[in-house]
Write a protein that holds these residues in place. Structure first.
Motif, short mmCIF file in Angstrom:
data_model
loop_
_atom_site.label_atom_id
_atom_site.label_comp_id
_atom_site.label_asym_id
_atom_site.label_seq_id
_atom_site.Cartn_x
_atom_site.Cartn_y
_atom_site.Cartn_z
N LEU A 167 0.82 -1.21 0.00
CA LEU A 167 0.00 0.00 0.00
C LEU A 167 0.86 1.26 0.00
CD1 LEU A 167 -2.97 -0.77 2.44
CD2 LEU A 167 -3.14 -0.07 0.06
N ARG A 168 1.88 1.24 0.82
CA ARG A 168 2.77 2.41 0.88
C ARG A 168 3.53 2.59 -0.43
NH1 ARG A 168 5.79 2.03 6.68
NH2 ARG A 168 6.62 4.02 5.96
N GLN A 169 3.87 1.47 -1.07
CA GLN A 169 4.53 1.55 -2.37
C GLN A 169 3.60 2.16 -3.41
OE1 GLN A 169 7.57 1.04 -3.24
NE2 GLN A 169 7.39 1.08 -5.48
N LEU A 170 2.33 1.74 -3.41
CA LEU A 170 1.35 2.31 -4.34
C LEU A 170 1.21 3.81 -4.10
CD1 LEU A 170 -0.98 2.18 -6.41
CD2 LEU A 170 -2.50 1.56 -4.51
N VAL A 222 -2.09 -3.24 16.96
CA VAL A 222 -2.17 -3.45 15.51
C VAL A 222 -1.71 -2.20 14.76
CG1 VAL A 222 -3.92 -5.26 15.42
CG2 VAL A 222 -4.62 -2.90 15.73
N PRO A 223 -0.45 -1.82 14.89
CA PRO A 223 0.03 -0.60 14.22
C PRO A 223 -0.08 -0.68 12.71
CG PRO A 223 1.87 -1.88 15.09
CD PRO A 223 0.63 -2.48 15.66
N SER A 224 0.06 -1.89 12.13
CA SER A 224 -0.01 -2.02 10.67
C SER A 224 -1.38 -1.64 10.16
CB SER A 224 0.33 -3.45 10.25
OG SER A 224 -0.60 -4.36 10.80
N ALA A 225 -2.43 -1.96 10.93
CA ALA A 225 -3.79 -1.59 10.51
C ALA A 225 -3.94 -0.08 10.45
CB ALA A 225 -4.81 -2.18 11.48
N THR A 226 -3.25 0.63 11.34
CA THR A 226 -3.31 2.08 11.34
C THR A 226 -2.65 2.66 10.10
OG1 THR A 226 -3.17 1.98 13.72
CG2 THR A 226 -2.81 4.11 12.70
N VAL A 227 -1.51 2.12 9.71
CA VAL A 227 -0.84 2.57 8.50
C VAL A 227 -1.74 2.32 7.29
CG1 VAL A 227 1.17 2.26 7.02
CG2 VAL A 227 1.42 2.16 9.50
N GLU A 228 -2.41 1.18 7.26
CA GLU A 228 -3.33 0.88 6.16
C GLU A 228 -4.44 1.92 6.10
OE1 GLU A 228 -4.70 -3.03 6.91
OE2 GLU A 228 -2.78 -4.00 6.45
N MET A 229 -4.94 2.32 7.25
CA MET A 229 -6.02 3.31 7.26
C MET A 229 -5.55 4.67 6.76
SD MET A 229 -8.35 2.55 10.60
CE MET A 229 -9.56 1.21 10.54
N PHE A 230 -4.37 5.08 7.19
CA PHE A 230 -3.83 6.34 6.68
C PHE A 230 -3.58 6.26 5.18
CE2 PHE A 230 -2.41 7.19 11.17
CZ PHE A 230 -3.21 8.31 11.34
N CYS A 231 -3.10 5.11 4.71
CA CYS A 231 -2.90 4.93 3.27
C CYS A 231 -4.22 5.05 2.53
CB CYS A 231 -2.27 3.57 2.99
SG CYS A 231 -0.51 3.44 3.40
N GLN A 247 -3.34 6.41 -12.57
CA GLN A 247 -2.12 5.89 -11.97
C GLN A 247 -2.41 4.80 -10.94
OE1 GLN A 247 1.04 6.64 -12.91
NE2 GLN A 247 0.01 7.74 -14.57
N ILE A 248 -3.51 4.94 -10.22
CA ILE A 248 -3.91 3.88 -9.28
C ILE A 248 -4.14 2.58 -10.02
CG2 ILE A 248 -5.70 3.14 -7.66
CD1 ILE A 248 -6.11 6.07 -6.91
N GLU A 249 -4.84 2.66 -11.14
CA GLU A 249 -5.12 1.46 -11.93
C GLU A 249 -3.86 0.91 -12.56
OE1 GLU A 249 -5.68 -1.04 -15.23
OE2 GLU A 249 -5.19 1.09 -15.55
N ALA A 250 -3.01 1.77 -13.12
CA ALA A 250 -1.81 1.32 -13.81
C ALA A 250 -0.82 0.64 -12.87
CB ALA A 250 -1.14 2.52 -14.50
N ASN A 251 -0.86 1.01 -11.60
CA ASN A 251 0.08 0.43 -10.63
C ASN A 251 -0.54 -0.70 -9.81
OD1 ASN A 251 2.70 2.14 -10.69
ND2 ASN A 251 1.09 3.70 -10.66
#
Length: 609
Positions: A167-170, A222-231, A247-251
């Motif tokens: 998600l962070r890469q996207l 669950v810190p990873s869930a928080t990062v997902e929410m911010f993403c 760009q969302i679709e292309a990646n």
């Protein structure tokens, strides 16, 4: 071509043949007529036979496909081109009419014999259906979900990579142009902070579902869930920009969001925000093929059948934006159609719009009043309790209405806001909502506005703004009436406590604008009162008589009767607090029945036509 050529040769033969003797003229003419008629009958028979065989071939699977079907290994076929230039010509039109006639025969025979499809037949139809057919099926109320192929297998995650990192890469690959301050804020939180540092820094799980609860639970575990929410919050902002959607679709964003959606089956807030992104991307018709090809149509069709009104309404918005055959309007982020959510033959004659107020939401503001001694599991039974009475009650009582509810972010205090930079005035929010509602076709038919608290101020500002812009004037021209639930036309006591209460230590801009001595509020009231009288709007005002608890420290009368009195229309006092003024206890309660009566009376002539 061969049939036409053959007929031409026959005619030329007739025209160039040497004149026979007079005694044999009649027999020669008869033979020529027989030749011509026979040629036409033969050619027509061959054409019909070819088309029937072609149709049969398009609806049948070969032996290899049948074997794979038996082994439950599904075949994914490419849908036909939607390019109109490829679907022209007499042959195409003839084939289209023939296929349409055969479909009618199949439908009629199915109604007569009432023989249910087998699973195999559902799969045949699913593989033969094109994009338009899939969308039509998904937006049909009684459609069997077996008409849809399951989503294709998702690509594997990269080696030594997690979903959070993907998600962070996207997010890092998306353009950083045209972003507002809040998009930049959530992007920086998601990209610059690790899960552990976020947990240490924030100490609470950010709730961005729009329901007015700033912190839901601790996310230390669950810190990873928080990062997902911010993403997700950042991607929502990106998806409002058409070029960023590409760009969302292309990646690979559609597949990544689908993986996240499946992983969070038990987290409705995450799923709703993913559906928000898909709904925003569906506003761009060039992406419809990619959305369908990634398997989202079947997911949306399933979500439409959810007993949870919020989930079904988010899916309905996405499918409506995908349906360009029967839906002309476009529903931008925060605009939800509560009725009709499916394709229907019922003509829509008027619109009713619901605008929530401070700390409100598009669905929960308009729920039935919370029962004090009812078990939570009973709440899902809409016969006894509804989480959105406009959808459950009003749609049933007035099926000829299109019912829309809007959502926007608000907060009592800047330090409790979802985004600290999201400081928007009533004028800014009203302009933003007005453009979204016009894109949704508001103003094309008669309109009634239903508003609660600060939402009524937004309605007044929107109508005044629309009256001054030719491209928006249809909104005011078709406005028939307005219902105000405890709207602070002359200010609210809430703003007076803004410096004395811990909750409101740093009052938000919205709260500051509600001061009784606010010049902007007085100007808005005076301008609208004159405008409403000139337009002869029908107005109904409700106001609370009981105090409201704000947190655990303060109890106050948020909007007193003198502030809720617009100066025109009936003013009805109700023995409830500020939060419950727009939440009837039951369908037979006075609050709902008086609202229903006002809508029916105001739109009586429009509904009769």
């Amino acid at each position: 071509m061969s049939l036409a050529a053959y007929c031409t040769v026959c005619w030329r033969t007739i025209g160039t043949a040497a004149p026979p003797p007079q005694s044999r003229t009649s027999w020669a003419a008869i033979r020529n007529i027989i030749k011509l008629t026979g040629s036409l009958i033969l050619g027509g028979s061959l054409f019909l036979t070819y088309e029937v065989l072609a149709l049969k071939k398009s609806l049948a699977l070969d032996t290899e496909v049948v074997e794979k079907e038996k082994m439950k290994s599904y075949i994914y076929t490419h849908t036909g081109s939607l390019d109109e230039t490829e679907n022209q010509g007499i042959a195409y039109q003839a084939r289209k009419e023939l296929h349409k006639a055969l479909r009618k025969i199949l439908v009629t025979s199915a109604k007569i014999f009432r023989s249910p499809f087998s699973d195999y037949q559902y799969r045949v139809v699913a593989q033969a259906a094109d994009l338009r057919t899939l969308i039509g099926l998904a937006r049909s109320k009684e459609t069997d979900l077996r008409f849809f192929l399951p989503p294709p297998p998702l690509p594997a995650l990269k080696e030594d990579s997690s979903l959070e990192e993907e998600l962070r890469q996207l997010l890092s690959l998306l353009p950083q142009t045209e972003l507002d301050e809040c998009a930049q804020y959530f992007t920086s939180l998601a990209l610059s902070e690790s899960g552990q540092s976020l947990a240490a820094q924030k100490g609470g799980l950010w709730c961005f579902g729009g329901n007015g609860l700033p912190y839901a639970e601790s996310f230390g575990e669950v810190p990873s869930a928080t990062v997902e929410m911010f993403c997700l919050e950042a991607i929502i902002r990106h998806s409002e920009i058409p070029t960023h959607c590409d760009q969302i679709e292309a990646n690979g964003g559609l597949q990544l969001l689908q993986r996240l959606y499946q992983m969070h089956r038990n987290c409705p807030k995450v799923q709703r925000n993913i559906l928000r992104i898909v709904g925003n991307m569906a506003l761009n018709e060039r992406l419809h093929g990619a959305i369908a090809g990634s398997g989202w149509v079947s997911i949306l069709a399933e979500a439409m059948k959810s007993p949870h009104i919020m989930e079904a309404s988010h899916a309905a918005r996405s499918l409506a934006n995908l349906d360009r055959e029967t839906v002309q309007e476009k529903y931008q982020d925060g605009v939800y159609v509560l009725h009709p959510q499916y394709r229907s033959s019922q003509p829509i004659k008027a619109d009713v719009l619901f605008i929530h107020g401070l700390m409100g939401a598009a669905f929960k503001t308009w729920r039935q009043q919370d029962p004090e001694q009812m078990a939570p599991q009973v709440w899902e039974d809409e016969a006894s309790y509804t989480t959105c009475w406009p959808k459950s009650w009003l749609a049933a009582d007035c099926p000829a209405l299109r019912i829309i509810s809007v959502e926007y972010d608000t907060s009592l205090s800047d330090w409790r806001a979802r985004c600290p930079m999201d400081r928007k005035s009533i004028a800014f929010r009203s302009s933003e909502l007005l453009n979204k509602l016009r894109a949704a076709g508001v103003g094309d038919r008669p309109v009634i506005w239903v508003s609660h608290s600060m939402g009524g101020l937004l309605v007044k500002k929107m109508l005044l703004e629309a009256s001054n812009k030719p491209e928006l004037r249809a909104v005011t021209d078709n406005t028939r009436g307005i219902i105000f639930y405890s709207v602070p036309h002359h200010g609210s006591h809430l703003a007076e406590y803004s410096v004395n209460v811990r909750y409101l230590l740093f009052p938000s801009l919205e709260v500051k604008e509600l001061r009784k001595d606010s010049p902007a509020l007085k100007t808005l009231h005076d301008d609208f009162l004159e405008f409403a009288r000139d337009r002869k709007f029908q107005v109904l005002n409700f106001v609370e008589t009981l105090p409201t608890y704000i947190g655990s420290m303060i109890k106050l009368h948020v909007v007193p009767p003198e502030s809720a009195n617009l100066g025109i229309g009936d003013l009805i006092l109700v023995d409830v607090n500020h939060l419950d003024i727009c939440k009837p206890k039951e369908k037979d309660a006075f609050l709902y029945q008086r609202t229903l009566q006002f809508i029916r009376d105001t739109l009586a002539k429009d509904l009769e036509n």
